[in-house]
Design an enzyme around this catalytic site. Structure first.
Site, PDB file in Angstrom:
ATOM      1  N   LYS A  70     -12.155  -8.055  13.848  1.00 50.12           N
ATOM      2  CA  LYS A  70     -12.804  -7.765  15.122  1.00 50.12           C
ATOM      3  C   LYS A  70     -12.159  -6.530  15.714  1.00 50.12           C
ATOM      4  O   LYS A  70     -10.964  -6.509  15.995  1.00 50.12           O
ATOM      5  CB  LYS A  70     -12.653  -8.951  16.066  1.00 50.12           C
ATOM      6  CG  LYS A  70     -13.322  -8.733  17.397  1.00 50.12           C
ATOM      7  CD  LYS A  70     -13.288  -9.987  18.236  1.00 50.12           C
ATOM      8  CE  LYS A  70     -13.938  -9.757  19.576  1.00 50.12           C
ATOM      9  NZ  LYS A  70     -13.882 -10.967  20.409  1.00 50.12           N
ATOM     10  N   LYS A  97     -16.986  -7.596  12.953  1.00 55.06           N
ATOM     11  CA  LYS A  97     -17.614  -7.368  14.249  1.00 55.06           C
ATOM     12  C   LYS A  97     -17.026  -6.128  14.898  1.00 55.06           C
ATOM     13  O   LYS A  97     -15.808  -5.998  14.914  1.00 55.06           O
ATOM     14  CB  LYS A  97     -17.353  -8.591  15.124  1.00 55.06           C
ATOM     15  CG  LYS A  97     -17.843  -8.486  16.522  1.00 55.06           C
ATOM     16  CD  LYS A  97     -17.407  -9.693  17.284  1.00 55.06           C
ATOM     17  CE  LYS A  97     -17.798  -9.503  18.719  1.00 55.06           C
ATOM     18  NZ  LYS A  97     -17.281 -10.557  19.543  1.00 55.06           N
TER      19      LYS A  97
END
Ligand code: PBG
Length: 356
Positions: A228, A281
């Protein structure tokens, strides 16, 4: 012009086009180059293009993120995400039923917590009758087959707006793990199928796995936000939940967008610690990372088509600058083509229309 490398067994000399016309004495003569390779042959009709298509979008691989809020029979539009709402639990159930019948198997829940319930330790996250827990139960009661995925991170519940515990402007790692593991257990107890730690603390996957196992939740899966990045593309999400950090940024725990090898390190650690699915992400600015992660591990790879990626297309389409449907499909295809098995996307709500 010699084109032997194109002509297979049969090297040939290709005259210039003007020469062909001159030889045939006919300006309208069709061009008859003997090219053994003509990639356009495979694109000549819709049926053929469908036949040779390498990547397919089907609702089965999508997860719809849902923002939920307290109250009844109400929905509030998220200003920076046209078409996205915060739903009260009853309307979230309706929405989930709709997308589940359209073939989307899963939702990811994000609670919008009232300011007065937030504190530095995210206490409300452990309330068995809290907004998130009661929505998980309502969804599983109404639609038992639906997969419910829950976010494990302190930010929606934290008065500091950070994913972990803050002390003296530091985000504490090990102290946060206790709270995150308790959140995951509380979500599993309420009926979550997969808990999804999005906090990026070190060691949390192993810690959460053993906390779940200790309490008998062997069947609850872990979908790790393993990779992330500290991204500007989360802006509209933070508006939706009013969860922006009150001070500082998330760069001491979320990854530097400049780094690729570090992504593989994170993913391998999470798989070793027990992640069932790993996620990259955001998606669009990180397609190279998706491809590399897909090649590096055997577990399914998810990608999160985040709020800012959705908002860019919606805003451009509202101005008439982009064809929304075509641009959305192209973006989702690129994420799957890069190697994502699963896509989290706000467009999952509209997938039937997009794919029709
Ligand atoms: C919270 C969380 C965020 C997103 C998912 N879980 C925001 C953040 O880390 O600040 C972003 C999703 C999106 O932008 O669509 N840990």
């Amino acid at each position: 012009m010699r084109l032997e490398w194109l002509s297979g067994k049969d090297p040939m000399t290709i005259p210039k086009i003007s020469k062909i016309k001159e030889l045939s004495g006919n300006q309208e003569a069709p061009q008859r180059l003997r090219l053994s390779q003509r990639p356009r042959r495979n694109r000549k009709s819709d049926a053929l293009r469908r036949l040779v298509s390498e990547t397919h979008l089907t609702p089965s691989n999508f997860v719809l993120p849902l923002f939920i809020m307290g109250g009844r029979e109400n929905k509030q539009p998220v200003a920076s995400m046209t078409g996205v709402y915060r739903w009260t639990t009853d309307l979230a159930v309706k929405k989930a039923r709709e997308i589940y019948s359209a073939g989307v198997p899963a939702v990811a829940l994000f609670p919008c917590i009232e300011e007065h319930l937030k504190d530095s330790e995210a206490t409300e996250a452990l309330n068995p009758n809290g907004l998130l827990q009661s929505t998980i139960k309502a969804l599983k009661d109404a639609i038992p087959g639906l997969l419910v995925i829950t976010d494990v991170a302190m930010d929606p519940y934290s008065s500091d707006g950070h994913d972990g515990l803050v002390r003296d402007a530091q985000i504490l790692n090990d102290e946060s793990l206790e709270i995150l593991a308790a959140m995951a257990v509380s979500q599993a107890q309420a009926g979550a199928d997969l808990v999804a730690p999005s906090d990026m603390m070190d060691g949390r996957i192993g810690f959460i796995r053993s906390a779940l196992d200790d309490r008998g939740f062997q069947e609850t899966g872990i979908l790790s936000y393993a990779v992330k990045y500290a991204s500007a593309f989360y802006g509209p999400f933070r508006d939706a939940l009013d969860s922006a950090p009150k001070s500082g940024d998330k760069k001491t725990y979320q990854m530097d967008p400049a780094n690729r090898r570090e992504a593989l390190r994170e993913v391998k650690l999470d798989v070793c610690e027990g992640a069932d699915i790993v996620m990259v992400k955001p998606a669009l600015a990180y397609l190279d990372i998706i491809t590399q992660v897909r090649a590096a591990v055997e577990v399914p790879v998810a990608a999160y088509n985040v709020s800012g990626e959705y908002a860019m297309i919606k805003a451009a389409a509202e101005k008439g600058w982009l064809d929304e449907k075509a641009a959305a499909l192209e973006m989702l295809l690129s994420i799957k083509r890069a190697g994502a098995d699963i896509v989290f996307s706000y467009f999952a709500d509209d997938l039937t229309r997009l794919l029709s």
